[in-house]
Design an enzyme around this catalytic site. Structure first.
Site, short mmCIF file in Angstrom:
data_model
loop_
_atom_site.label_atom_id
_atom_site.label_comp_id
_atom_site.label_asym_id
_atom_site.label_seq_id
_atom_site.Cartn_x
_atom_site.Cartn_y
_atom_site.Cartn_z
N PHE A 111 39.01 36.30 30.74
CA PHE A 111 39.49 37.05 31.74
C PHE A 111 38.60 38.17 31.99
O PHE A 111 38.76 38.91 33.05
CB PHE A 111 40.84 37.53 31.44
CG PHE A 111 40.96 38.69 30.41
CD1 PHE A 111 40.76 38.51 29.10
CD2 PHE A 111 41.07 39.99 31.03
CE1 PHE A 111 41.14 39.71 28.14
CE2 PHE A 111 41.10 41.17 30.28
CZ PHE A 111 41.20 40.96 28.84
N LYS A 112 37.73 38.75 31.10
CA LYS A 112 36.80 39.65 31.20
C LYS A 112 36.05 39.68 32.53
O LYS A 112 35.52 40.57 33.12
CB LYS A 112 35.72 39.91 29.95
CG LYS A 112 36.45 40.02 28.71
CD LYS A 112 37.12 41.38 28.36
CE LYS A 112 37.60 41.54 27.10
NZ LYS A 112 38.40 40.71 26.41
N ASP A 113 35.92 38.47 32.88
CA ASP A 113 34.95 38.36 34.34
C ASP A 113 35.62 38.89 35.32
O ASP A 113 34.94 39.15 36.41
CB ASP A 113 34.85 36.67 34.51
CG ASP A 113 33.92 36.10 33.46
OD1 ASP A 113 32.66 36.66 33.19
OD2 ASP A 113 34.07 35.03 33.05
N MET A 116 34.30 42.42 35.19
CA MET A 116 32.88 42.54 35.03
C MET A 116 32.21 42.21 36.29
O MET A 116 31.43 42.78 36.72
CB MET A 116 32.36 41.96 33.65
CG MET A 116 31.30 42.67 33.08
SD MET A 116 31.71 44.15 32.50
CE MET A 116 32.29 43.82 30.80
N THR A 144 33.65 40.59 26.22
CA THR A 144 33.19 41.52 26.93
C THR A 144 31.63 41.53 27.17
O THR A 144 31.19 41.63 28.41
CB THR A 144 33.46 43.10 26.60
OG1 THR A 144 34.83 43.16 26.53
CG2 THR A 144 32.76 44.24 27.42
#
Ligand SMILES: *Cc1c(COP(=O)(O)O)cnc(C)c1O
Length: 461
Positions: A111-113, A116, A144
């Site tokens: 989910f960091k995408d 980011m 991350t």
């Protein structure tokens, strides 16, 4: 929209400044001075819209005049164009009134995408027009770092250095960080655990000579821009289940408290969220704190859900700031106590936290059992982080209120744990099938501030 520090003494900044800065100069985290709200009609209007359209409506009130509407729409479009699913954050049903929000269709499968990729676009735009260059340093337990490297690789105005705990990230995570060949990407394997990486990162930010010398910028979830981007999928999920006319609950596999805090922001903006449930693995410091036992650091125990293996949950400071009625002095005091090992939460603040957040934990055995059971009952393969969420959600949910559990990573990112539970080794999506053939590039560094500073200065020279 202005941004203030959770410790009350750093300068008040604009969205652009807060985003480019990361950590506040008083050691605190930036939060918006006020939380804008969306009307019932605005929320109802999101039904049937694309992810990108909802993203614009939700985030626009927070960015002030940093970008024009057209610029911001363009950045959002570019950020999510590389996702492997046209819905960006699709949902599947697991059981009556229990849903899984798949947040793993971005380029690094976590989910960091979501945050980011957008931060990469926003940095590029803001730095490009100023003709400025910055050094991004991030600490990661795995996801991350890979998301940051993917978002910033090859960009003109940034160098990106990622600190990860040597030997404590999965092979897929490591390879996502060490195989990009662009010269502005620097993977650093630190001899320590994730909390050490995070502590050295904070040390660098608190060393003003170094910070200003290399123009340090942060993209850890302490960066407000990250939290903001994550608010969006709470809206898309809840609206597709009937909000604003119907309440929806969320369970969030939690480590640094960034993702669940985004859910809290969504609730403050007017989204009818019934329960926000914090799900932890055996590193359950947040669960214990939310049950009234204070926040006292122990050892980090390596688990099969490594992205949640922490003792210092940085974004919890933002939750404390609001629970202490935005008293920066009180938060600064708590964080000083944390430096000595831990703190107790005042009765009033504890009540405020418990009114907002519920919590639960899943042991290693329960996590494995949940992966196996879900596979049997639904055919769905869960990553171990998502399994922690599903287990806690099943324990806690009210059968009459739709529960959405956030699936935070793709099972192929943690294939050993999934294979161990189900006998099936999940394969990588075809667009990254050659990951195991690409050459790796990484520097091993001591868990030492001076060594890190020297390495970064040399790499930039
Ligand atoms: C980062 C991460 C988490 C924890 O999210 P926080 O915002 O730090 O609470 C959970 N699962 C996965 C797969 C992650 O990468």
């Amino acid at each position: 929209m202005r941004y203030i520090s959770t410790r009350g003494t750093a300068p008040v900044l604009s969205f652009e400044e807060a985003m480019l800065t990361g950590l506040a100069r008083d050691g605190g985290l930036y939060v918006p001075e006020t939380i804008p709200t969306l009307s019932r009609d605005e929320i109802a209007g999101m039904a049937g819209q694309s992810y990108e359209e909802v993203a614009f409506t939700v985030m626009r009130p927070f960015i002030g005049d940093t970008f024009t509407d057209d610029e911001f729409r363009d950045l959002i479009t570019k950020a999510y164009a590389c996702f492997g699913h046209s819905a960006r954050a699709p949902m599947v049903q697991l059981a009556p009134n229990h849903f899984l929000l798949e947040l793993f269709h971005g380029p690094t499968l976590a989910f960091k995408d979501f945050a980011m990729q957008l931060i990469g676009q926003m940095f590029q735009k803001a730095l490009g027009r100023k003709g400025d260059r910055v050094t991004i340093v991030g600490a990661t337990s795995g996801d991350t770092g890979s998301a940051a490297i993917e978002a910033f690789r090859g960009l003109d105005n940034v160098d990106v250095f990622i600190l990860y705990p040597h030997g404590r990230v999965s092979e897929v995570q490591r390879r996502q960080m060490t195989t990009p060949s662009e010269s502005n990407v620097h993977a650093l394997a630190v001899d320590g655990d994730f909390d050490d990486c995070q502590a050295r990162l904070k040390d660098m930010f608190n060393d003003f000579e170094f910070r200003d010398g290399v123009k340090l910028a942060g993209v850890n979830s302490i960066n407000w821009g990250r939290v903001l981007a994550q608010v969006v999928y709470y809206f898309t999920a809840a609206v597709s289940l009937g909000a604003p006319d119907r309440e929806v609950s969320f369970t969030v596999p939690t480590g640094n408290f960034g993702d669940i805090f985004a859910g809290y922001i969504a609730k403050r903006m007017g989204l009818p969220i019934a329960d926000l449930v914090v799900a932890t693995n055996q590193n359950d410091i947040l669960d214990r704190c939310l049950k009234g036992q204070g926040y006292h650091k122990g050892e980090v125990h390596a688990s099969i859900s490594p992205s949640m293996d922490i003792q210092v949950s940085s974004n919890f400071e933002r939750a404390l700031f609001d629970a202490y009625e935005r008293d920066g002095n009180a938060v600064a005091q708590l964080m000083a106590e944390l430096g000595q090992g831990g703190f107790d939460v005042s009765q009033g603040a504890m009540q405020a936290l418990q009114d907002l957040y519920r919590s639960g934990r899943a042991s290693e055995a329960e996590t494995t059992e949940t992966i196996a059971q879900l596979h049997t009952t639904t055919g769905e393969l869960l990553c171990p982080h998502s399994a922690v969420g599903v287990k806690v959600a099943e324990d806690q949910r009210d059968p009459c209120v739709p529960m959405v559990t956030l699936a935070t990573a793709h099972p192929a990112k943690f294939p050993d744990a999934v294979e161990n539970a189900t006998g099936i080794r999940p394969g990588l999506p075809s667009r990254m099938a050659d990951l195991f053939d690409r050459p790796e590039r990484v520097t091993r560094v001591a868990n030492d501030l001076e060594a890190l500073k020297t390495h970064i200065r040399k790499a930039l020279a």
